[in-house]
Design a protein around this motif. Structure first.
Motif, PDB file in Angstrom:
ATOM      1  N   ASP A 139       0.903  -1.263  -0.041  1.00 23.33           N
ATOM      2  CA  ASP A 139       0.106   0.056   0.259  1.00 23.33           C
ATOM      3  C   ASP A 139       0.783   1.233  -0.022  1.00 23.33           C
ATOM      4  O   ASP A 139       0.791   2.167   0.689  1.00 23.33           O
ATOM      5  CB  ASP A 139      -0.921  -0.334   0.718  1.00 23.33           C
ATOM      6  N   HIS A 163      -7.591   2.913   2.729  1.00 20.35           N
ATOM      7  CA  HIS A 163      -7.522   2.069   2.657  1.00 20.35           C
ATOM      8  C   HIS A 163      -8.213   1.641   4.449  1.00 20.35           C
ATOM      9  O   HIS A 163      -8.843   0.678   4.858  1.00 20.35           O
ATOM     10  CB  HIS A 163      -6.418   0.732   2.588  1.00 20.35           C
ATOM     11  N   ARG A 200     -10.962   2.946   5.835  1.00 20.61           N
ATOM     12  CA  ARG A 200     -12.278   2.732   6.136  1.00 20.61           C
ATOM     13  C   ARG A 200     -12.797   1.270   5.832  1.00 20.61           C
ATOM     14  O   ARG A 200     -13.502   1.041   6.403  1.00 20.61           O
ATOM     15  CB  ARG A 200     -13.239   4.081   5.260  1.00 20.61           C
ATOM     16  N   TYR A 201     -12.341   0.767   5.693  1.00 19.47           N
ATOM     17  CA  TYR A 201     -12.081  -0.654   5.394  1.00 19.47           C
ATOM     18  C   TYR A 201     -11.694  -1.153   6.567  1.00 19.47           C
ATOM     19  O   TYR A 201     -11.169  -2.615   6.227  1.00 19.47           O
ATOM     20  CB  TYR A 201     -11.587  -1.113   3.852  1.00 19.47           C
ATOM     21  N   GLY A 202     -10.528  -0.699   7.249  1.00 18.26           N
ATOM     22  CA  GLY A 202     -10.034  -1.046   8.312  1.00 18.26           C
ATOM     23  C   GLY A 202      -8.844  -2.308   7.432  1.00 18.26           C
ATOM     24  O   GLY A 202      -8.543  -3.318   8.397  1.00 18.26           O
ATOM     25  N   GLY A 203      -7.709  -2.649   6.569  1.00 15.25           N
ATOM     26  CA  GLY A 203      -7.121  -2.813   5.760  1.00 15.25           C
ATOM     27  C   GLY A 203      -6.719  -2.943   4.041  1.00 15.25           C
ATOM     28  O   GLY A 203      -7.813  -2.287   3.866  1.00 15.25           O
ATOM     29  N   VAL A 220      -7.207  -3.039   0.324  1.00 19.45           N
ATOM     30  CA  VAL A 220      -8.573  -3.534  -0.450  1.00 19.45           C
ATOM     31  C   VAL A 220      -7.511  -3.720  -1.872  1.00 19.45           C
ATOM     32  O   VAL A 220      -6.893  -2.616  -2.462  1.00 19.45           O
ATOM     33  CB  VAL A 220      -9.829  -3.226  -0.297  1.00 19.45           C
ATOM     34  N   LEU A 241      -7.732  -1.473  -4.786  1.00 17.45           N
ATOM     35  CA  LEU A 241      -7.510  -0.087  -4.766  1.00 17.45           C
ATOM     36  C   LEU A 241      -6.555   0.731  -4.097  1.00 17.45           C
ATOM     37  O   LEU A 241      -6.115   1.172  -4.856  1.00 17.45           O
ATOM     38  CB  LEU A 241      -8.408   0.349  -2.946  1.00 17.45           C
ATOM     39  N   ASP A 285      -2.330  -5.355  13.384  1.00 20.43           N
ATOM     40  CA  ASP A 285      -3.684  -4.882  12.220  1.00 20.43           C
ATOM     41  C   ASP A 285      -5.027  -5.831  12.764  1.00 20.43           C
ATOM     42  O   ASP A 285      -5.981  -5.111  12.421  1.00 20.43           O
ATOM     43  CB  ASP A 285      -3.223  -5.267  10.946  1.00 20.43           C
ATOM     44  N   LYS A 286      -5.144  -6.748  12.518  1.00 18.17           N
ATOM     45  CA  LYS A 286      -6.147  -7.421  12.679  1.00 18.17           C
ATOM     46  C   LYS A 286      -6.459  -7.134  14.508  1.00 18.17           C
ATOM     47  O   LYS A 286      -8.133  -6.759  14.123  1.00 18.17           O
ATOM     48  CB  LYS A 286      -6.398  -9.085  12.533  1.00 18.17           C
ATOM     49  N   LYS A 335      -8.356  -3.699  14.782  1.00 13.57           N
ATOM     50  CA  LYS A 335      -9.120  -3.409  13.576  1.00 13.57           C
ATOM     51  C   LYS A 335     -10.652  -4.012  14.837  1.00 13.57           C
ATOM     52  O   LYS A 335     -11.506  -3.231  14.147  1.00 13.57           O
ATOM     53  CB  LYS A 335      -9.569  -4.382  12.691  1.00 13.57           C
ATOM     54  N   TYR A 371      -6.533   1.235  10.294  1.00 12.84           N
ATOM     55  CA  TYR A 371      -5.939   0.809   9.754  1.00 12.84           C
ATOM     56  C   TYR A 371      -4.546   1.935   8.933  1.00 12.84           C
ATOM     57  O   TYR A 371      -4.653   3.293   8.981  1.00 12.84           O
ATOM     58  CB  TYR A 371      -6.391   0.080   8.165  1.00 12.84           C
TER      59      TYR A 371
END
Ligand code: KG4
Ligand code: ZN
Length: 302
Positions: free
Chosen positions: A11, A36, A38-41, A43, A46, A167-168, A171, A177
Motif C-alpha cells: 500500500d 484503505h 475505512r475498510y480496516g485493511g 483492498v 484499490l 492489524d487484525k 481492527k 488501519y
C-alpha cells in the motif's frame, strides 16, 4: 554506481536513488493509508489503482530530489515478489518501461531481501553470518543470513504474521488501519500485565516457528466478554496484546541466536518499527550477549 529503485508491493508507492549501495540521494513514498483506512485493511484492487495514479509522480519526484535524470542512473531495481500481484505489476511495468527506453539493466528484488538489506544503509551494519528476525504484515520468520542472497530459513509463522496480528487486533478494537503503529502508541502508556494473553508455540519443540492466529481469537473473546474499553483500560489492553506478540518474538529470537551461536541479530520489516519490540530485543541482547541491529523506524516499513 547509482541505482534507481521502485517498490509497490502493498500500500505504498516508493522510489529512491541510492549511490554505491549506501548513500540515499532521494527516498519518496506515497502512502495509501487514507484509501484503505475505512475498510480496516488493504483492498488489493484499490491499491493497484492508487499505484497507477502515484507511480509517475513518485518516480519524477525521486529523480528531482536526487538532482539526477535517467541518464545519470546505472541500473534499475524493483520489488518483484512477494506482494499483492496487481500492486507489484504497477512497479514492475514502470521499471521495465524505464529499463527499455533507457537501455539500462533491470534487477528484480525479493521483497524480504529488500527488508534484510535496509540495515546496510546504516553506518554500522551487522557482519555475516547473522540472525535476522523478519516481521512484516505478510511475513514472520527467523533466518540465518550467511551472505547477501544466501539466506536459510530457520522458522516461520504457520498462520498469521506478526503485523497481521497487530492489524487484525487494531481492527477489532476499532483503531483503524494500519494498526501496528496505533497499538504501539497506545501501548506505551498501558500496563502490559493487565490482561493475560496466550504466548503461542513458545515451547522448545516448536523450534523457530510461530503462530499468531490464536492470539487474535483470544482478543476477540476478551472483547466479546468485556466490550472495547476506552481511556486507560484501552491502553492497558493494547499494551497486554502487544506484549504477547513481543514476548513470543523475543523468546524465539533468543533461542535461535543461542542454538545457532550467532552473536549479531538484525530485525527488519514493518513490525521492527515497534517501540516495545525494539526495547525488548535490545534488553535481551544485552543480557544474552548478542548485538541487535534495527533500521530507523521509517526504513523498517516498505
Ligand atoms: O513491511 P511492511 O511495511 O509491509 C509488509 O511487507 O507487510 O509492514 C507492514 C506491517 C503492518 O502490519 C503494520 O501494522 C506493521 O508493519 N507496523 C507496525 C508498526 N509500524 C508498522 N507494527 C507494530 N508497531 C509499529 N510501530
Ligand atoms: Zn514489507
Amino acid at each position: 554506481m547509482r541505482v534507481f529503485g521502485i517498490e509497490s508491493s502493498c500500500d505504498e508507492t516508493a522510489a529512491a536513488v541510492v549511490e554505491d549501495g549506501r548513500l540515499v540521494r532521494s527516498d519518496v513514498v506515497a502512502s495509501q493509508h487514507e484509501v484503505h483506512a475505512r475498510y480496516g485493511g488493504v483492498v488489493p484492487e484499490l491499491a493497484s489503482r492508487a499505484h497507477i495514479l502515484n507511480v509517475v509522480p513518485v518516480v519524477q519526484a525521486a529523480l528531482e530530489r536526487a538532482s539526477v535524470t535517467l541518464d545519470d542512473i546505472d541500473g534499475i531495481a524493483v520489488t518483484n515478489a512477494p506482494g499483492l500481484v496487481g500492486a507489484l505489476l504497477v512497479g514492475l511495468q514502470t521499471a521495465k518501461s524505464l529499463a527499455w527506453v533507457t537501455g539500462k539493466p533491470l534487477v528484480g528484488v525479493h521483497h524480504l531481501e529488500g527488508h534484510l538489506t535496509a540495515i546496510y544503509l546504516e553506518p554500522d551494519p551487522p557482519p555475516m553470518p547473522h540472525l535476522a528476525l523478519i516481521v512484516s504484515g505478510g511475513h514472520t520468520s527467523l533466518v540465518r543470513v550467511n551472505d547477501h542472497g544466501a539466506v536459510i530459513e530457520l522458522g516461520a509463522t504457520r498462520d498469521d504474521a506478526a503485523g497481521e496480528a497487530f492489524d487484525k487486533g487494531a481492527k477489532l478494537l476499532g483503531l483503524g488501519y494500519p494498526g501496528g503503529a496505533v497499538i504501539d502508541k497506545l501501548a506505551a502508556t498501558g500496563d502490559p500485565h493487565a490482561v493475560a494473553f496466550p504466548k503461542s508455540m513458545t515451547a522448545g519443540e516448536h523450534g523457530a516457528d510461530f503462530s499468531f492466529s490464536g492470539l487474535k481469537t483470544a482478543l476477540l473473546h476478551h472483547v466479546r466478554a468485556h466490550r472495547v474499553p476506552d481511556g486507560q483500560p484501552l491502553a492497558d489492553l493494547c499494551a497486554s496484546y502487544q506484549a504477547a506478540i513481543v514476548e513470543v518474538l523475543v523468546r524465539k529470537t533468543r533461542r535461535a541466536a543461542r542454538k545457532h551461536g550467532l552473536e549479531h541479530v538484525q530485525v527488519c520489516g514493518g513490525v521492527a518499527a515497534n517501540q516495545g519490540l525494539r526495547a525488548a530485543l535490545r534488553a535481551a541482547g544485552a543480557e544474552d550477549g548478542f548485538r541487535v541491529y534495527i533500521p530507523p523506524p521509517a526504513r523498517c516499513t516498505d
